[in-house]
Design an enzyme around this catalytic site. Sequence first.
Site, PDB file in Angstrom:
ATOM      1  N   THR A 117       0.777  -1.383   0.304  1.00 33.80           N
ATOM      2  CA  THR A 117      -0.327  -0.225   0.094  1.00 33.80           C
ATOM      3  C   THR A 117       0.244   1.153   0.199  1.00 33.80           C
ATOM      4  O   THR A 117       0.333   2.099  -0.740  1.00 33.80           O
ATOM      5  CB  THR A 117      -1.031  -0.724   1.358  1.00 33.80           C
ATOM      6  OG1 THR A 117      -1.940  -0.885   1.123  1.00 33.80           O
ATOM      7  CG2 THR A 117      -1.869   1.778   1.361  1.00 33.80           C
ATOM      8  N   GLU A 125      11.222   9.727   8.223  1.00 36.64           N
ATOM      9  CA  GLU A 125      10.414  10.742   8.785  1.00 36.64           C
ATOM     10  C   GLU A 125       8.730   9.837   8.486  1.00 36.64           C
ATOM     11  O   GLU A 125       8.263   9.770   9.704  1.00 36.64           O
ATOM     12  CB  GLU A 125       9.832  11.609   7.832  1.00 36.64           C
ATOM     13  CG  GLU A 125       8.712  12.512   8.142  1.00 36.64           C
ATOM     14  CD  GLU A 125       9.212  13.787   9.593  1.00 36.64           C
ATOM     15  OE1 GLU A 125       8.692  12.871  10.581  1.00 36.64           O
ATOM     16  OE2 GLU A 125      10.387  14.445   9.374  1.00 36.64           O
ATOM     17  N   VAL A 141       7.693   6.920  12.216  1.00 39.74           N
ATOM     18  CA  VAL A 141       7.366   7.661  13.741  1.00 39.74           C
ATOM     19  C   VAL A 141       5.970   8.412  13.308  1.00 39.74           C
ATOM     20  O   VAL A 141       6.290   9.495  12.394  1.00 39.74           O
ATOM     21  CB  VAL A 141       8.315   8.041  14.128  1.00 39.74           C
ATOM     22  CG1 VAL A 141       7.203   8.842  15.786  1.00 39.74           C
ATOM     23  CG2 VAL A 141       9.086   6.945  14.545  1.00 39.74           C
ATOM     24  N   GLY A 170       3.923   8.487  11.024  1.00 36.66           N
ATOM     25  CA  GLY A 170       2.607   8.648   9.762  1.00 36.66           C
ATOM     26  C   GLY A 170       3.357  10.349   8.782  1.00 36.66           C
ATOM     27  O   GLY A 170       4.767  10.656   9.193  1.00 36.66           O
ATOM     28  N   ILE A 190       3.125  13.153  10.555  1.00 32.52           N
ATOM     29  CA  ILE A 190       3.251  14.078  11.130  1.00 32.52           C
ATOM     30  C   ILE A 190       5.348  14.502  10.771  1.00 32.52           C
ATOM     31  O   ILE A 190       5.971  13.452  11.345  1.00 32.52           O
ATOM     32  CB  ILE A 190       3.012  14.398  12.440  1.00 32.52           C
ATOM     33  CG1 ILE A 190       1.342  13.855  12.189  1.00 32.52           C
ATOM     34  CG2 ILE A 190       3.124  15.299  13.376  1.00 32.52           C
ATOM     35  CD1 ILE A 190       1.037  13.253  14.154  1.00 32.52           C
ATOM     36  N   GLU A 204      -4.647  -5.003  12.236  1.00 25.83           N
ATOM     37  CA  GLU A 204      -3.795  -6.144  10.946  1.00 25.83           C
ATOM     38  C   GLU A 204      -5.037  -7.358  11.102  1.00 25.83           C
ATOM     39  O   GLU A 204      -5.633  -7.091  12.679  1.00 25.83           O
ATOM     40  CB  GLU A 204      -2.244  -6.222  11.395  1.00 25.83           C
ATOM     41  CG  GLU A 204      -2.097  -5.215  10.400  1.00 25.83           C
ATOM     42  CD  GLU A 204      -1.876  -4.970   9.484  1.00 25.83           C
ATOM     43  OE1 GLU A 204      -1.979  -5.964   9.158  1.00 25.83           O
ATOM     44  OE2 GLU A 204      -1.043  -3.986   9.233  1.00 25.83           O
ATOM     45  N   ASP A 234       4.113  -1.413  18.893  1.00 28.65           N
ATOM     46  CA  ASP A 234       3.773  -0.630  18.087  1.00 28.65           C
ATOM     47  C   ASP A 234       4.938   0.529  18.606  1.00 28.65           C
ATOM     48  O   ASP A 234       5.409   1.561  17.653  1.00 28.65           O
ATOM     49  CB  ASP A 234       3.153  -0.713  16.235  1.00 28.65           C
ATOM     50  CG  ASP A 234       2.615   1.017  15.569  1.00 28.65           C
ATOM     51  OD1 ASP A 234       3.354   0.228  15.041  1.00 28.65           O
ATOM     52  OD2 ASP A 234       2.620   1.831  16.055  1.00 28.65           O
ATOM     53  N   LYS A 255       8.365   3.270  17.756  1.00 26.18           N
ATOM     54  CA  LYS A 255       8.075   4.183  17.518  1.00 26.18           C
ATOM     55  C   LYS A 255       8.821   4.837  18.965  1.00 26.18           C
ATOM     56  O   LYS A 255       9.909   6.296  18.542  1.00 26.18           O
ATOM     57  CB  LYS A 255       6.419   5.712  17.587  1.00 26.18           C
ATOM     58  CG  LYS A 255       6.006   4.339  16.142  1.00 26.18           C
ATOM     59  CD  LYS A 255       4.841   4.819  16.071  1.00 26.18           C
ATOM     60  CE  LYS A 255       3.927   3.469  14.568  1.00 26.18           C
ATOM     61  NZ  LYS A 255       2.766   3.850  14.675  1.00 26.18           N
ATOM     62  N   GLY A 259      -1.532   5.226   6.950  1.00 25.93           N
ATOM     63  CA  GLY A 259      -2.383   5.084   6.267  1.00 25.93           C
ATOM     64  C   GLY A 259      -1.515   4.775   4.716  1.00 25.93           C
ATOM     65  O   GLY A 259      -0.283   5.320   5.061  1.00 25.93           O
TER      66      GLY A 259
END
Length: 437
Positions: free
Chosen positions: A14, A131, A134, A136, A138, A192, A203, A207, A304
């Site tokens: 994706t 980048e 961590v 997404g 931001i 998931e 997760d 991060k 995403g």
Amino acid sequence: MAEALRIGIAGLGTVGASVARVLQEKEAALTRQCGRQISVVAVSARDRARDRGVDFGGAQWFDDPVELATKADIDVFVELIGGEEGPARTSVKAALEAGRHVVTANKALLAKHGVSLAESAEKKGVLLNYEAAVAGGIPVIKTMREAMAGNSVTRVFGILNGTCNYILTRMEAEGISFDECLKDAQRLGYAEADPTFDIEGNDTAHKLAILTSLAFGTKIAADDIYLEGISNITQADIRAAAELGYRIKLLGVAQRTESGIEQRVHPTMVPTASVIAQVHGVTNAVAIETDILGELLLSGPGAGGNATASAVVGDIADIAKSQPGFQHGPVFGRPAKELAPYKKARMRSHAGGYFIRLTVYDRLGVFAAIAKRMADNEISLESIVQHAAGAIETGQKNVILVTHETTEAAVRKAVDGITKDGHLTDKPQVIRIERAG
């Protein structure tokens, strides 16, 4: 105009497909912004026949990402395979050793091998940009690594997992169970098929470990994080929090203390009026507290294809804009060889106290026994509230305790004692309360 920047992408899921699509659709704009064209000239994926909605006709295909990293005629290797070992690690290491810049969204890889990979990048004089690893889309890595020069960070914390935040948001808004929310999150693609990595806090921990290294200049220590997920959060906890003026969030928190660095991931009660409490759904948020700037809060899409692709493309664009021969800054804010050994902080007082929910038999002597265990461990109580734990005939009650500032060790010892006294009918619940944020 400078020569085109040649990109090789390993992993066309994706995110990888989204990155390729953005680079194609925004080619003209990126060329103007960067002063050179950015071209995807090589890719690697397990299934060549799959329709990804992107034309890769002009790209060279590799079955082995290591071959892509070492033999393709590329300037930048983009790793979007995932996983802390296997082809992800091998290919990134090979690309750096071959003198190629690397862009990755792989937080697990960085949490496990980030320091050694940073040493390789700095030795070769190439960039390792991450980048997208961590929060997404931001730009928290760029902010901490570049925009906050001169600031000394005292604490960094935030909502770093969209799946958990989505579940907790829906539990509160709709009064439905954790299990029901999780099933919906899986159906919508937010979780998931095996959600353990997200809901048990792993997760978030990966991060947080990366942010800790950036914030405090220490080696990454993902294995030294106190870890607790959200799978044991119930509607009783959600309702009790609301009555007390709080909202439950899964937070990752890292802060400097007198005895070392404290890292923890766990459900946390935050005041409903606080900014962090207003972060809903799959949105992420990171707060950074410093001596000069004060507190900075960054919030936005945390997961995403598009959000992650945006961060990856931003990292690629930074490389495209860099000048030949320019001495790149260190991967984690200071040279990897100068990162200090991580020193884990000892258990300490926690400003804000604790929420404790005990499901007990409705009988004489229970309150006295609870109060005695609290007093024995020098825990001062701010409030005690009791609720029926279901139908009256069950003979059970929920006792909600809110403590003043105390220590983790004292709370755990007191709760263990109450459990041994035989008054509980269900597993006790303990949640930290954060007064600020």
